[in-house]
Design a protein around this motif. Sequence first.
Motif, PDB file in Angstrom:
ATOM      1  N   CYS A  26      10.512  28.608  25.518  1.00 37.64           N
ATOM      2  CA  CYS A  26       9.607  28.644  24.381  1.00 37.64           C
ATOM      3  C   CYS A  26       8.707  29.866  24.558  1.00 37.64           C
ATOM      4  CB  CYS A  26       8.786  27.361  24.347  1.00 37.64           C
ATOM      5  SG  CYS A  26       7.757  27.205  22.892  1.00 37.64           S
ATOM      6  N   HIS A  27       8.724  30.761  23.586  1.00 39.24           N
ATOM      7  CA  HIS A  27       7.990  32.016  23.697  1.00 39.24           C
ATOM      8  C   HIS A  27       6.779  32.012  22.768  1.00 39.24           C
ATOM      9  CE1 HIS A  27       7.280  36.359  22.915  1.00 39.24           C
ATOM     10  NE2 HIS A  27       7.415  36.378  24.218  1.00 39.24           N
ATOM     11  N   LEU A  28       5.596  31.905  23.352  1.00 41.11           N
ATOM     12  CA  LEU A  28       4.319  32.006  22.634  1.00 41.11           C
ATOM     13  C   LEU A  28       4.163  30.990  21.501  1.00 41.11           C
ATOM     14  CD1 LEU A  28       3.912  35.880  22.531  1.00 41.11           C
ATOM     15  CD2 LEU A  28       2.820  34.263  24.094  1.00 41.11           C
ATOM     16  N   ALA A  29       4.743  29.804  21.664  1.00 40.07           N
ATOM     17  CA  ALA A  29       4.597  28.774  20.645  1.00 40.07           C
ATOM     18  C   ALA A  29       4.112  27.449  21.222  1.00 40.07           C
ATOM     19  CB  ALA A  29       5.925  28.556  19.917  1.00 40.07           C
ATOM     20  N   PHE A  30       4.394  27.156  22.472  1.00 40.20           N
ATOM     21  CA  PHE A  30       4.079  25.847  23.046  1.00 40.20           C
ATOM     22  C   PHE A  30       2.604  25.504  22.886  1.00 40.20           C
ATOM     23  CE2 PHE A  30       3.563  22.546  26.210  1.00 40.20           C
ATOM     24  CZ  PHE A  30       4.737  21.830  26.098  1.00 40.20           C
ATOM     25  N   MET A  31       1.737  26.479  23.055  1.00 40.63           N
ATOM     26  CA  MET A  31       0.296  26.205  22.975  1.00 40.63           C
ATOM     27  C   MET A  31      -0.178  26.027  21.537  1.00 40.63           C
ATOM     28  SD  MET A  31       0.942  29.551  23.670  1.00 40.63           S
ATOM     29  CE  MET A  31       0.577  31.151  23.018  1.00 40.63           C
ATOM     30  N   LEU A  32       0.721  26.192  20.566  1.00 37.67           N
ATOM     31  CA  LEU A  32       0.352  26.033  19.153  1.00 37.67           C
ATOM     32  C   LEU A  32       0.869  24.734  18.548  1.00 37.67           C
ATOM     33  CD1 LEU A  32       1.143  29.674  17.982  1.00 37.67           C
ATOM     34  CD2 LEU A  32      -1.062  28.727  18.706  1.00 37.67           C
ATOM     35  N   PHE A  33       1.718  24.000  19.263  1.00 36.78           N
ATOM     36  CA  PHE A  33       2.320  22.780  18.719  1.00 36.78           C
ATOM     37  C   PHE A  33       1.288  21.690  18.466  1.00 36.78           C
ATOM     38  CE2 PHE A  33       6.458  23.811  21.129  1.00 36.78           C
ATOM     39  CZ  PHE A  33       7.001  24.445  20.038  1.00 36.78           C
ATOM     40  N   ASP A  34       1.495  20.964  17.368  1.00 34.56           N
ATOM     41  CA  ASP A  34       0.779  19.721  17.115  1.00 34.56           C
ATOM     42  C   ASP A  34       1.554  18.608  17.824  1.00 34.56           C
ATOM     43  OD1 ASP A  34      -1.086  20.916  15.418  1.00 34.56           O
ATOM     44  OD2 ASP A  34       0.230  20.682  13.682  1.00 34.56           O
ATOM     45  N   GLU A  35       0.921  17.460  17.990  1.00 36.58           N
ATOM     46  CA  GLU A  35       1.585  16.285  18.568  1.00 36.58           C
ATOM     47  C   GLU A  35       2.295  16.628  19.882  1.00 36.58           C
ATOM     48  OE1 GLU A  35       3.678  13.769  15.497  1.00 36.58           O
ATOM     49  OE2 GLU A  35       3.454  15.668  14.383  1.00 36.58           O
ATOM     50  N   LEU A  36       1.562  17.236  20.789  1.00 36.13           N
ATOM     51  CA  LEU A  36       2.155  17.732  22.031  1.00 36.13           C
ATOM     52  C   LEU A  36       2.763  16.619  22.890  1.00 36.13           C
ATOM     53  CD1 LEU A  36       2.712  20.443  23.213  1.00 36.13           C
ATOM     54  CD2 LEU A  36       0.518  20.377  24.365  1.00 36.13           C
ATOM     55  N   ASP A  37       2.189  15.438  22.874  1.00 31.89           N
ATOM     56  CA  ASP A  37       2.794  14.329  23.622  1.00 31.89           C
ATOM     57  C   ASP A  37       4.188  14.015  23.088  1.00 31.89           C
ATOM     58  OD1 ASP A  37       0.673  13.696  25.508  1.00 31.89           O
ATOM     59  OD2 ASP A  37      -0.462  13.001  23.769  1.00 31.89           O
ATOM     60  N   ARG A  38       4.368  14.111  21.781  1.00 36.05           N
ATOM     61  CA  ARG A  38       5.679  13.881  21.167  1.00 36.05           C
ATOM     62  C   ARG A  38       6.649  14.995  21.548  1.00 36.05           C
ATOM     63  NH1 ARG A  38       9.451  10.845  20.425  1.00 36.05           N
ATOM     64  NH2 ARG A  38      10.815  11.337  18.723  1.00 36.05           N
ATOM     65  N   VAL A  39       6.179  16.232  21.605  1.00 30.98           N
ATOM     66  CA  VAL A  39       7.033  17.354  22.019  1.00 30.98           C
ATOM     67  C   VAL A  39       7.536  17.126  23.444  1.00 30.98           C
ATOM     68  CG1 VAL A  39       7.094  19.828  22.554  1.00 30.98           C
ATOM     69  CG2 VAL A  39       5.919  19.032  20.489  1.00 30.98           C
ATOM     70  N   VAL A  40       6.641  16.758  24.345  1.00 28.67           N
ATOM     71  CA  VAL A  40       7.027  16.535  25.747  1.00 28.67           C
ATOM     72  C   VAL A  40       7.977  15.341  25.852  1.00 28.67           C
ATOM     73  CG1 VAL A  40       6.164  15.975  28.054  1.00 28.67           C
ATOM     74  CG2 VAL A  40       4.986  17.680  26.658  1.00 28.67           C
ATOM     75  N   ALA A  41       7.764  14.299  25.051  1.00 30.10           N
ATOM     76  CA  ALA A  41       8.684  13.153  25.049  1.00 30.10           C
ATOM     77  C   ALA A  41      10.075  13.587  24.586  1.00 30.10           C
ATOM     78  CB  ALA A  41       8.142  12.035  24.156  1.00 30.10           C
ATOM     79  N   GLU A  42      10.135  14.457  23.577  1.00 29.00           N
ATOM     80  CA  GLU A  42      11.435  14.963  23.113  1.00 29.00           C
ATOM     81  C   GLU A  42      12.110  15.810  24.188  1.00 29.00           C
ATOM     82  OE1 GLU A  42      13.465  14.848  19.721  1.00 29.00           O
ATOM     83  OE2 GLU A  42      12.668  13.062  20.711  1.00 29.00           O
ATOM     84  N   LEU A  43      11.329  16.626  24.881  1.00 28.74           N
ATOM     85  CA  LEU A  43      11.898  17.417  25.965  1.00 28.74           C
ATOM     86  C   LEU A  43      12.439  16.514  27.063  1.00 28.74           C
ATOM     87  CD1 LEU A  43       9.254  20.278  26.113  1.00 28.74           C
ATOM     88  CD2 LEU A  43      11.631  20.456  25.313  1.00 28.74           C
ATOM     89  N   ALA A  44      11.705  15.465  27.391  1.00 25.81           N
ATOM     90  CA  ALA A  44      12.174  14.521  28.409  1.00 25.81           C
ATOM     91  C   ALA A  44      13.470  13.846  27.963  1.00 25.81           C
ATOM     92  CB  ALA A  44      11.098  13.473  28.683  1.00 25.81           C
ATOM     93  N   ARG A  45      13.615  13.643  26.679  1.00 28.53           N
ATOM     94  CA  ARG A  45      14.830  13.016  26.148  1.00 28.53           C
ATOM     95  C   ARG A  45      16.032  13.952  26.208  1.00 28.53           C
ATOM     96  NH1 ARG A  45      17.709  13.024  21.627  1.00 28.53           N
ATOM     97  NH2 ARG A  45      16.281  14.342  20.434  1.00 28.53           N
ATOM     98  N   VAL A  46      15.845  15.225  25.841  1.00 30.30           N
ATOM     99  CA  VAL A  46      17.007  16.125  25.691  1.00 30.30           C
ATOM    100  C   VAL A  46      17.334  16.947  26.936  1.00 30.30           C
ATOM    101  CG1 VAL A  46      16.677  16.257  23.195  1.00 30.30           C
ATOM    102  CG2 VAL A  46      15.743  18.069  24.653  1.00 30.30           C
ATOM    103  N   ILE A  47      16.375  17.146  27.840  1.00 31.98           N
ATOM    104  CA  ILE A  47      16.634  17.947  29.044  1.00 31.98           C
ATOM    105  C   ILE A  47      17.386  17.087  30.057  1.00 31.98           C
ATOM    106  CG2 ILE A  47      15.587  19.199  30.988  1.00 31.98           C
ATOM    107  CD1 ILE A  47      15.122  20.714  28.441  1.00 31.98           C
ATOM    108  N   ALA A  48      18.484  17.591  30.527  1.00 28.54           N
ATOM    109  CA  ALA A  48      19.277  16.875  31.535  1.00 28.54           C
ATOM    110  C   ALA A  48      18.557  16.898  32.882  1.00 28.54           C
ATOM    111  CB  ALA A  48      20.650  17.532  31.669  1.00 28.54           C
ATOM    112  N   PRO A  49      18.778  15.881  33.720  1.00 27.01           N
ATOM    113  CA  PRO A  49      18.210  15.917  35.068  1.00 27.01           C
ATOM    114  C   PRO A  49      18.584  17.228  35.767  1.00 27.01           C
ATOM    115  CG  PRO A  49      19.155  13.769  34.615  1.00 27.01           C
ATOM    116  CD  PRO A  49      19.547  14.671  33.469  1.00 27.01           C
ATOM    117  N   GLY A  50      17.606  17.853  36.406  1.00 30.53           N
ATOM    118  CA  GLY A  50      17.811  19.153  37.041  1.00 30.53           C
ATOM    119  C   GLY A  50      17.566  20.320  36.094  1.00 30.53           C
ATOM    120  N   GLY A  51      17.376  20.035  34.798  1.00 33.68           N
ATOM    121  CA  GLY A  51      17.095  21.079  33.817  1.00 33.68           C
ATOM    122  C   GLY A  51      15.618  21.431  33.819  1.00 33.68           C
ATOM    123  N   GLU A  52      15.282  22.496  33.093  1.00 33.99           N
ATOM    124  CA  GLU A  52      13.877  22.897  33.099  1.00 33.99           C
ATOM    125  C   GLU A  52      13.395  23.397  31.754  1.00 33.99           C
ATOM    126  OE1 GLU A  52      12.869  26.103  35.814  1.00 33.99           O
ATOM    127  OE2 GLU A  52      14.813  27.010  35.506  1.00 33.99           O
TER     128      GLU A  52
END
Length: 184
Positions: A41-67
Amino acid sequence: GSYAIGIDVSIAELRLAGGHVAQARAQQLPLADASIDACTCHLAFMLFDELDRVVAELARVIAPGGEVLAVLGGGPIADDREPDAFHEFVTLLPPAPPLGDSRARSEAGWRALFDETQWSVSPFERWELELGGTFEDAWEFLAASYELDADHAGSIRERLHARVGDRTRCRVVMFLARALRKRA
């Protein structure tokens, strides 16, 4: 085989990107569970609304060992001894409410967002960039970064040029934030 996919809410940005793209919000990713090895994510993460939801989505789609890797803009370099075009520019901006969630802008905030039972957060890498040279070089970066409206852009440009002249420094600090998805 593996491939990259670009996701953005802006149709115009997606048209520029070409390749594998999807229009979506980070809060609702159109991706299968554990299907992604890395997210950048390039220069956008700090602008997102509903950041807890964004992190939950990342936890859902990122495979174990992913980053997750995010470039975060930190603003002008804090150096009162040598003010530059960026320092002067921010003093000329009209007041505006802060965008996004403040947790996205600090290492402590990332540690709070990315649950330690699921993620390992690395220390932020700090980069100082020199973007100056001519006034036009500095202005191009600053005006594009802050998407100035037409009512203010001309006046700010004139006042900034009067303060810094034709050649100027324009220094910015950036951070690379990383969170590694732990394996089960």
